[in-house]
Design an enzyme around this catalytic site. Structure first.
Site, PDB file in Angstrom:
ATOM      1  N   CYS A   2     -61.182  -3.959   4.033  1.00  0.00           N
ATOM      2  CA  CYS A   2     -60.931  -5.208   4.508  1.00  0.00           C
ATOM      3  C   CYS A   2     -60.132  -5.249   5.271  1.00  0.00           C
ATOM      4  O   CYS A   2     -59.113  -4.721   5.360  1.00  0.00           O
ATOM      5  CB  CYS A   2     -61.064  -5.462   3.630  1.00  0.00           C
ATOM      6  SG  CYS A   2     -61.990  -5.258   1.572  1.00  0.00           S
ATOM      7  N   ARG A  27     -63.859  -2.675  10.309  1.00  0.00           N
ATOM      8  CA  ARG A  27     -63.629  -2.063   9.055  1.00  0.00           C
ATOM      9  C   ARG A  27     -64.217  -2.718   7.638  1.00  0.00           C
ATOM     10  O   ARG A  27     -64.355  -1.873   6.386  1.00  0.00           O
ATOM     11  CB  ARG A  27     -62.218  -3.140   8.283  1.00  0.00           C
ATOM     12  CG  ARG A  27     -60.844  -2.103   9.577  1.00  0.00           C
ATOM     13  CD  ARG A  27     -60.016  -2.726   9.738  1.00  0.00           C
ATOM     14  NE  ARG A  27     -59.016  -2.387  10.029  1.00  0.00           N
ATOM     15  CZ  ARG A  27     -57.975  -0.934  10.165  1.00  0.00           C
ATOM     16  NH1 ARG A  27     -58.099  -1.309   8.416  1.00  0.00           N
ATOM     17  NH2 ARG A  27     -57.543  -0.229  10.265  1.00  0.00           N
ATOM     18  N   TRP A  75     -65.441  -5.003   1.864  1.00  0.00           N
ATOM     19  CA  TRP A  75     -66.109  -4.293   2.039  1.00  0.00           C
ATOM     20  C   TRP A  75     -65.586  -4.694   0.499  1.00  0.00           C
ATOM     21  O   TRP A  75     -64.888  -4.127   0.027  1.00  0.00           O
ATOM     22  CB  TRP A  75     -65.433  -2.867   2.733  1.00  0.00           C
ATOM     23  CG  TRP A  75     -66.601  -1.888   2.479  1.00  0.00           C
ATOM     24  CD1 TRP A  75     -67.638  -1.539   3.067  1.00  0.00           C
ATOM     25  CD2 TRP A  75     -66.317  -0.931   1.780  1.00  0.00           C
ATOM     26  NE1 TRP A  75     -67.618  -0.737   3.240  1.00  0.00           N
ATOM     27  CE2 TRP A  75     -67.290  -0.125   2.198  1.00  0.00           C
ATOM     28  CE3 TRP A  75     -65.086  -0.788   0.496  1.00  0.00           C
ATOM     29  CZ2 TRP A  75     -67.232   0.966   1.141  1.00  0.00           C
ATOM     30  CZ3 TRP A  75     -65.700   0.912  -0.089  1.00  0.00           C
ATOM     31  CH2 TRP A  75     -66.703   2.008  -0.211  1.00  0.00           C
ATOM     32  N   ASN A 100     -56.442  -6.508  -0.382  1.00  0.00           N
ATOM     33  CA  ASN A 100     -57.247  -5.309   0.292  1.00  0.00           C
ATOM     34  C   ASN A 100     -56.357  -4.570  -0.276  1.00  0.00           C
ATOM     35  O   ASN A 100     -55.133  -4.355  -1.389  1.00  0.00           O
ATOM     36  CB  ASN A 100     -56.692  -4.725   2.117  1.00  0.00           C
ATOM     37  CG  ASN A 100     -57.352  -5.729   3.241  1.00  0.00           C
ATOM     38  OD1 ASN A 100     -57.885  -6.391   2.443  1.00  0.00           O
ATOM     39  ND2 ASN A 100     -56.579  -5.326   4.131  1.00  0.00           N
ATOM     40  N   GLY A 101     -57.351  -3.851  -0.874  1.00  0.00           N
ATOM     41  CA  GLY A 101     -56.813  -2.368  -1.987  1.00  0.00           C
ATOM     42  C   GLY A 101     -57.634  -2.325  -3.197  1.00  0.00           C
ATOM     43  O   GLY A 101     -59.136  -3.253  -3.345  1.00  0.00           O
ATOM     44  N   GLU A 484     -70.287  18.212  11.087  1.00  0.00           N
ATOM     45  CA  GLU A 484     -70.435  17.247  12.350  1.00  0.00           C
ATOM     46  C   GLU A 484     -71.858  15.902  12.746  1.00  0.00           C
ATOM     47  O   GLU A 484     -71.450  15.040  12.803  1.00  0.00           O
ATOM     48  CB  GLU A 484     -68.640  17.023  12.824  1.00  0.00           C
ATOM     49  CG  GLU A 484     -68.998  15.832  13.870  1.00  0.00           C
ATOM     50  CD  GLU A 484     -68.302  13.831  13.355  1.00  0.00           C
ATOM     51  OE1 GLU A 484     -67.932  14.605  12.233  1.00  0.00           O
ATOM     52  OE2 GLU A 484     -68.177  13.541  13.883  1.00  0.00           O
ATOM     53  N   LYS A 488     -72.668  12.218  11.433  1.00  0.00           N
ATOM     54  CA  LYS A 488     -73.078  11.071  12.688  1.00  0.00           C
ATOM     55  C   LYS A 488     -74.601  10.738  12.625  1.00  0.00           C
ATOM     56  O   LYS A 488     -74.513   9.630  11.822  1.00  0.00           O
ATOM     57  CB  LYS A 488     -73.076  11.632  14.324  1.00  0.00           C
ATOM     58  CG  LYS A 488     -71.875  12.091  14.580  1.00  0.00           C
ATOM     59  CD  LYS A 488     -70.359  10.247  14.793  1.00  0.00           C
ATOM     60  CE  LYS A 488     -70.054  10.463  13.745  1.00  0.00           C
ATOM     61  NZ  LYS A 488     -68.557  10.903  13.473  1.00  0.00           N
ATOM     62  N   GLU A 491     -74.886   9.706   9.258  1.00  0.00           N
ATOM     63  CA  GLU A 491     -74.395   7.635   8.753  1.00  0.00           C
ATOM     64  C   GLU A 491     -74.752   6.520   9.476  1.00  0.00           C
ATOM     65  O   GLU A 491     -74.968   5.867   8.901  1.00  0.00           O
ATOM     66  CB  GLU A 491     -72.737   7.749   8.608  1.00  0.00           C
ATOM     67  CG  GLU A 491     -72.118   8.177  10.474  1.00  0.00           C
ATOM     68  CD  GLU A 491     -70.857   8.571   9.741  1.00  0.00           C
ATOM     69  OE1 GLU A 491     -70.459   7.643   8.970  1.00  0.00           O
ATOM     70  OE2 GLU A 491     -70.491   8.770  10.955  1.00  0.00           O
ATOM     71  N   HIS A 507     -81.333  32.218   2.673  1.00  0.00           N
ATOM     72  CA  HIS A 507     -80.717  31.983   1.410  1.00  0.00           C
ATOM     73  C   HIS A 507     -81.685  30.621   0.768  1.00  0.00           C
ATOM     74  O   HIS A 507     -80.316  30.285  -0.469  1.00  0.00           O
ATOM     75  CB  HIS A 507     -78.732  32.131   1.455  1.00  0.00           C
ATOM     76  CG  HIS A 507     -78.765  33.498   1.914  1.00  0.00           C
ATOM     77  ND1 HIS A 507     -79.702  34.856   1.569  1.00  0.00           N
ATOM     78  CD2 HIS A 507     -78.480  33.588   2.821  1.00  0.00           C
ATOM     79  CE1 HIS A 507     -79.024  35.739   1.676  1.00  0.00           C
ATOM     80  NE2 HIS A 507     -78.443  34.819   2.834  1.00  0.00           N
ATOM     81  N   LYS A 606     -65.167   1.435   8.696  1.00  0.00           N
ATOM     82  CA  LYS A 606     -63.483   1.824   8.698  1.00  0.00           C
ATOM     83  C   LYS A 606     -62.292   1.950   8.617  1.00  0.00           C
ATOM     84  O   LYS A 606     -62.368   0.866   7.359  1.00  0.00           O
ATOM     85  CB  LYS A 606     -63.473   1.180  10.470  1.00  0.00           C
ATOM     86  CG  LYS A 606     -63.117   2.458  11.534  1.00  0.00           C
ATOM     87  CD  LYS A 606     -63.783   3.081  11.978  1.00  0.00           C
ATOM     88  CE  LYS A 606     -62.703   4.154  13.163  1.00  0.00           C
ATOM     89  NZ  LYS A 606     -64.127   4.765  13.613  1.00  0.00           N
TER      90      LYS A 606
HETATM   91  C1  F6R Z   1     -67.128   9.712   9.732  1.00  0.00           C
HETATM   92  C2  F6R Z   1     -66.230   8.881   9.333  1.00  0.00           C
HETATM   93  C3  F6R Z   1     -65.443   9.030   8.621  1.00  0.00           C
HETATM   94  C4  F6R Z   1     -63.549   9.649   8.264  1.00  0.00           C
HETATM   95  C5  F6R Z   1     -62.865   9.540   7.006  1.00  0.00           C
HETATM   96  C6  F6R Z   1     -61.447  10.082   7.468  1.00  0.00           C
HETATM   97  O1  F6R Z   1     -67.301   9.123  11.158  1.00  0.00           O
HETATM   98  O2  F6R Z   1     -65.550   7.966  10.632  1.00  0.00           O
HETATM   99  O3  F6R Z   1     -66.115  10.240   7.742  1.00  0.00           O
HETATM  100  O4  F6R Z   1     -63.663  10.457   9.118  1.00  0.00           O
HETATM  101  O5  F6R Z   1     -63.275   8.250   6.720  1.00  0.00           O
HETATM  102  O6  F6R Z   1     -60.946   9.016   7.872  1.00  0.00           O
HETATM  103  P1  F6R Z   1     -59.747   8.493   9.063  1.00  0.00           P
HETATM  104  O7  F6R Z   1     -59.532   9.898  10.084  1.00  0.00           O
HETATM  105  O8  F6R Z   1     -58.865   7.405   9.303  1.00  0.00           O
HETATM  106  O9  F6R Z   1     -58.879   9.219   8.059  1.00  0.00           O
END
Ligand code: F6R
Length: 611
Positions: A2, A27, A75, A100-101, A484, A488, A491, A507, A606
């Site tokens: 948040c 975020r 969030w 937040n939290g 990865e 991507k 998500e 397998h 984020k």
């Molecule tokens: C995916 C993504 C998340 C972050 C994860 C860790 O695109 O962004 O999987 O990589 O939440 O976040 P950080 O790197 O900030 O610890």
């Protein structure tokens, strides 16, 4: 996750709060609200479900003006994303809180507060905080004293901003497990969960530390530490251009950040390379002595950062000859681990505030690791401050929720770590290091060449528009690159995507392959290529459609059901960095075709600062 913004000034601060929320919206973005101590001398709030734009619209219809206020973009954790659960939360008409939290003992506090006569208007854990402060305020008669007494009873994580109509000369803040920064103005001061929110009003910041409580007035800031002692926190002047959080000519932040990779990788390398060697001191003054003692590496991270760690394992074992384990932080933090002697504990994080990664680092301190090293993008983050050593990735602010430039710069930083460890441990031949240093210098140019594939990848993306499932395959260090790529795609386009080491296909997952299941493969020209080609035959034989990102010299060409996209040639050790780029572009264009919210995909946020 948040976002919090607060301000105390002589001018109307509504626009400052809304602009701050917009900058933090990446975020968390399921509801937003603000509360102001208005010029009429009362507390008023506006809250809306949905994005900050909804709140802005509401404020146009019902304008609010005031010189003290707090705001929040949410969030959801406890309680659905709705207006009644949106922050700020009130106790009566005179006290407002944003949070937040997560408060872990909220249920117990709720029962106690209900017993004291408080009525609850939301399903959030936050509401217990505001009523608890109100209860303390009635006892103690002073808002700062009430906040101090209230947080002493909270278990869990919080970043809090509090205002009261009874004492409108102050904006209060408390930090435990969720970051807060004070923005210093002239005759006005600000608060936010990330300095990015306040770059419009100031470039001077004071970062609160764990357990800090702050009383922010227009012309003064008082801070108390965890033990209740008055403390000074250092003022940091922020230098990077305020335009960094701007989309510029790009349609989305994600596309901008993908295209920034050549220049940010250049920044990651800056000041870290000598003529023929990596400069070990870049990791800190005691790094050379510590690295020489390292016999094992334990990497811990989440999501994309975890994938960077998975790539690094191949490098560390092959080039630096050091055994390496990699684990997701949410598992590591609750596991009883056996620590090998002289193990370097490495965390990787874009934000440096990810709750699981931070908790893993804090636990690790009791386990007897040799030292901790953070590979991180945010210099002022908790992870950097709490680690013995750090290497900043210097990627600049990453706004798109899907991590792109953070990942490639993490890989570059991890390659620097590999070379530094290899040399100090006497395991890396000087010529090999010099060759890799030369290639690292060329990497920004190669990344530019990979970005020139943009239009080709956009066309390939059309193959995915109607699909619901995808497989990603890779071998060796390209397996985490495939992971990865799959992350991507899922998500931001919401297409189900799974990654497998190509050798695992028969397998089990081969059973899924048919004409509706595109199979994406990364195929650099290395010693595993022939084996990979056999795996691709297995897919074709089952009618699966192949999309292969391959080195031009790999001998792979277009054919029926096989779409080959040539990737510029790069030495094998750096191929994971380069092959990431077309996979990022692929996800981006598939998401654009599907019309999803690329920068703010559903259900995500984020910087995951809650568990
Ligand atoms: C995916 C993504 C998340 C972050 C994860 C860790 O695109 O962004 O999987 O990589 O939440 O976040 P950080 O790197 O900030 O610890």
């Amino acid at each position: 996750m948040c976002g919090i913004v607060g301000a105390i000034a002589e001018r109307n601060i509504t626009a400052v709060l809304v602009e701050g929320l917009k900058r933090l919206e990446y975020r968390g973005y399921d509801s937003a609200g603000l509360a102001l101590f208005t010029n009429a001398g009362i507390l008023e709030r506006v809250r809306r479900a949905g994005k900050v734009a909804e709140l802005e619209r509401a404020l146009q219809e019902q304008p609010l003006a005031g010189r003290l206020g707090i705001a929040h973009t949410r969030w959801a954790t406890h309680g659905a994303p709705s207006e009644r659960n949106a922050h700020p939360h009130f106790s009566g008409t005179e006290l407002a809180v944003v949070h937040n939290g997560i408060i872990e003992n909220h249920e117990e506090l709720r029962q106690r507060l209900k017993g004291l006569g408080y009525a609850f208007a939301s399903d959030t854990d936050t509401e217990v905080i505001v009523h608890l402060i109100d209860h303390k305020l009635k006892e103690l008669g002073d808002l700062t004293a009430a906040l101090k007494a209230a947080v002493a009873e909270l278990h869990g994580a919080y970043g809090l901003a509090v205002i009261s109509a009874r004492q409108p000369d102050r904006l209060l803040a408390a930090r435990s497990g969720s970051p807060l920064v004070i923005g210093l103005g002239h005759g006005e001061n600000f608060l936010a969960s990330d300095q990015l929110a306040l770059r419009q009003v100031t470039d001077r910041f004071m970062y609160l530390e764990e357990g800090d409580i702050a009383e922010i007035r227009r012309d003064q800031v008082l801070i108390w530490d965890q033990a209740g002692n008055p403390v000074q926190r250092e003022t940091v002047q922020y230098h990077e251009g305020a335009e960094a959080a701007d989309k510029g000519e790009y349609r989305h932040f994600m596309l901008k950040e993908i295209h920034e990779q050549p220049s940010v990788v250049q920044r990651t390398l800056e000041g870290r390379l000598g003529q023929q060697q990596v400069l070990v001191d870049a990791f800190g003054p005691q790094a050379a002595e510590l690295f020489a003692r390292v016999r094992n590496v334990q990497i811990v991270a989440c999501g994309t950062s975890y994938h960077a760690g998975m790539v690094a394992r191949y490098w560390l074992e092959e080039l630096a000859g050091v055994p390496c384990q990699v684990e997701v932080a949410s598992e590591f933090r609750y596991r009883k681990v056996v620590v090998q002697p002289d193990t370097l504990f490495v965390t990787i994080s874009q934000s440096g505030e990810t709750a699981d990664t931070l908790a893993a680092l804090r636990n690790a301190k009791a386990f007897g690791y040799l030292a901790s090293l953070a590979i991180c993008n945010v210099a002022t983050s908790s992870l950097v401050r709490e680690s013995d050593l750090c290497l900043l990735t210097n990627a600049g602010p990453e706004i798109g929720v899907a991590s792109t430039k953070a990942f490639t710069t993490q890989l570059v930083a991890l390659m620097l770590l590999t070379l530094a460890l290899g040399r100090t441990r006497g395991c890396l031949n000087a010529d090999v290091e010099a060759g890799l240093v030369r290639e690292l210098r060329r990497l920004p140019t190669h990344l530019g060449e990979a970005l020139a594939m943009d239009r080709t990848v956009e066309k390939v993306a059309e193959l995915f528009a109607e699909k619901h499932h995808t497989l990603f395959l890779g071998r060796g260090a390209q397996y985490p690159v495939a992971m990865e790529g799959a992350l991507k795609l899922k998500e931001i386009s919401y297409i189900h995507a799974e990654a497998y080491p190509a050798g695992e296909l028969k397998h089990g997952p081969l059973a899924l392959v048919d004409a509706d299941m595109p199979v994406v493969t990364v195929a650099p020209n290395n010693e595993l290529l022939e084996k990979l080609k056999s795996n691709l035959q297995e897919v074709r034989a089952r009618g699966g459609e192949l999309i292969v990102f391959a080195d031009a010299q790999a001998g792979l060409d277009n054919g029926e059901g096989t779409h080959v996209v040539h990737v510029p040639h790069v030495i094998d050790a750096l191929a994971p960095i380069l092959y990431t780029v077309p996979l990022q572009l692929l996800s981006y264009y598939v998401a654009v075709l599907k019309g999803t919210d690329v920068d703010q995909p559903r259900n995500l946020a984020k910087s995951v600062t809650v568990e």
